[in-house]
Write an enzyme that holds these catalytic residues in place. Structure first.
Site, PDB file in Angstrom:
ATOM      1  N   ASN A  17       2.673   4.381 -13.373  1.00  0.00           N
ATOM      2  CA  ASN A  17       1.950   5.649 -13.382  1.00  0.00           C
ATOM      3  C   ASN A  17       2.313   6.403 -12.104  1.00  0.00           C
ATOM      4  OD1 ASN A  17       0.217   7.211 -15.117  1.00  0.00           O
ATOM      5  ND2 ASN A  17      -1.384   7.009 -13.574  1.00  0.00           N
ATOM      6  N   ASP A  46      -7.550  12.505 -10.382  1.00  0.00           N
ATOM      7  CA  ASP A  46      -6.220  12.148 -10.870  1.00  0.00           C
ATOM      8  C   ASP A  46      -5.256  12.255  -9.678  1.00  0.00           C
ATOM      9  OD1 ASP A  46      -3.787  11.916 -12.418  1.00  0.00           O
ATOM     10  OD2 ASP A  46      -4.844  12.662 -14.161  1.00  0.00           O
ATOM     11  N   ASN A  96      -3.581   6.251  -9.500  1.00  0.00           N
ATOM     12  CA  ASN A  96      -3.185   7.651  -9.509  1.00  0.00           C
ATOM     13  C   ASN A  96      -2.835   8.154  -8.111  1.00  0.00           C
ATOM     14  OD1 ASN A  96      -2.667   9.441 -11.739  1.00  0.00           O
ATOM     15  ND2 ASN A  96      -4.622   8.801 -12.587  1.00  0.00           N
ATOM     16  N   ARG A 126       2.467   0.009 -18.042  1.00  0.00           N
ATOM     17  CA  ARG A 126       3.517   0.916 -17.593  1.00  0.00           C
ATOM     18  C   ARG A 126       3.227   1.425 -16.185  1.00  0.00           C
ATOM     19  NH1 ARG A 126       1.588   6.047 -17.376  1.00  0.00           N
ATOM     20  NH2 ARG A 126      -0.097   6.687 -18.785  1.00  0.00           N
TER      21      ARG A 126
END
Length: 287
Positions: A102, A197, A148, A100
């Site tokens: 991100n 992140d 990220n 998927r």
């Protein structure tokens, strides 16, 4: 330096991510990623709209409207209204249901970049892409694990990027024609303090990094030295963005995935801090 945070929402998200402030929108939007929802903060009220199985990232469009990265495709709205109709751009980028989209972001020339990852976070299953005007994705970085945070220095000459599994933030040189090059480490995060992140860059060139499982945000100066820490009451800190009328407020999203809410009752809330430095306007998408 330690900076105090305060909640600006209740714990409204299962997996809050990707905050973006746009004056054109009237404030803050972010995603509840695995619920497939885009959220908007309207004063003290949170509004929500569903876009699909996944809502991975969003950015305003330079010409009006916004783009949303869904599970495997990009969606365009032609109006800034949260509930504006969405249309697919370019169709699904891949067919593998185990991978998927991100986090993502834009370069100073309006190109939209989006990362991917496997649902099970298997090593090397993701990529980092740049989108063409037709929505077609070109691989910029292959074999990433959890693609990220992505943002640029104030002068646009450097790009910062985190593949969470590496435990570091990298920096690239950026050229409008050649794109990203010269990848090298910028800052390492001690595994005991979490994993990098989402990230954002302030007007002074400081890089603010959300720490997954670290309960904090770190600021690194332009030389990569840690110089400020924002501690939060939720361990799964996901992403950061500057906002407010003067871009002086730092918004921070958090996740409640697999969290015991008795231990972390505010997990899934959006928090804010006033760090004494301003951010930069969000880079819009030119599509």
């Amino acid at each position: 330096m330690s900076i105090t945070v305060y909640p600006v929402t209740d714990p409204v998200s299962e997996h809050g991510e990707g905050p973006v402030w746009s004056a054109r929108w009237g404030g803050l939007r972010w995603v509840d990623m695995l619920a497939g929802d885009v959220l908007a903060l309207d004063g003290t009220t949170v509004r929500r709209r569903h876009v699909g199985k996944v809502a991975a990232a969003l950015r305003p469009r330079a010409a009006g409207g916004y783009v949303v990265a869904a599970e495997r495709e990009l969606l365009l709205a032609d109006s800034d209204d949260l509930d504006a109709p969405l249309r697919p751009l370019g169709g699904e980028a891949w067919s593998d249901p185990s991978v998927r989209m991100n986090d993502g972001g834009c370069d100073p020339d309006g190109r939209f970049y989006i990362g991917s990852m496997a649902y099970d976070a298997a090593p090397g299953r993701g990529s980092f892409y740049v989108a063409g005007q037709d929505g077609a994705l070109r691989v910029v970085l292959p074999e990433v694990t959890i693609s990220n945070g992505f943002d640029f220095s104030p002068d646009g000459s450097l790009a910062y990027y985190a593949d969470t599994a590496t435990g570091r933030v990298d920096v690239f040189d950026y050229d409008p024609d050649a794109g990203l090059g010269g990848r090298r480490p910028f800052a390492y995060v001690d595994p005991e303090r979490g994993q990098p992140d989402g990230l954002t860059v302030d007007a002074e060139g400081g890089v603010w990094v959300a720490l997954w499982q670290g309960g904090a945000v770190h600021r690194y100066d332009p030389a990569g030295r840690l110089d400020a820490v924002v501690a939060l009451p939720a361990r799964q800190v996901t992403a950061v963005a500057f906002g407010g009328d003067d871009l002086g407020r730092l918004f921070i999203t958090t996740s409640a995935l697999d969290v015991d809410r008795a231990e972390q009752p505010q997990a899934g809330a959006v928090f804010a801090a006033d760090p004494g430095v301003r951010g930069r306007p969000v880079l819009p998408v030119a599509m």
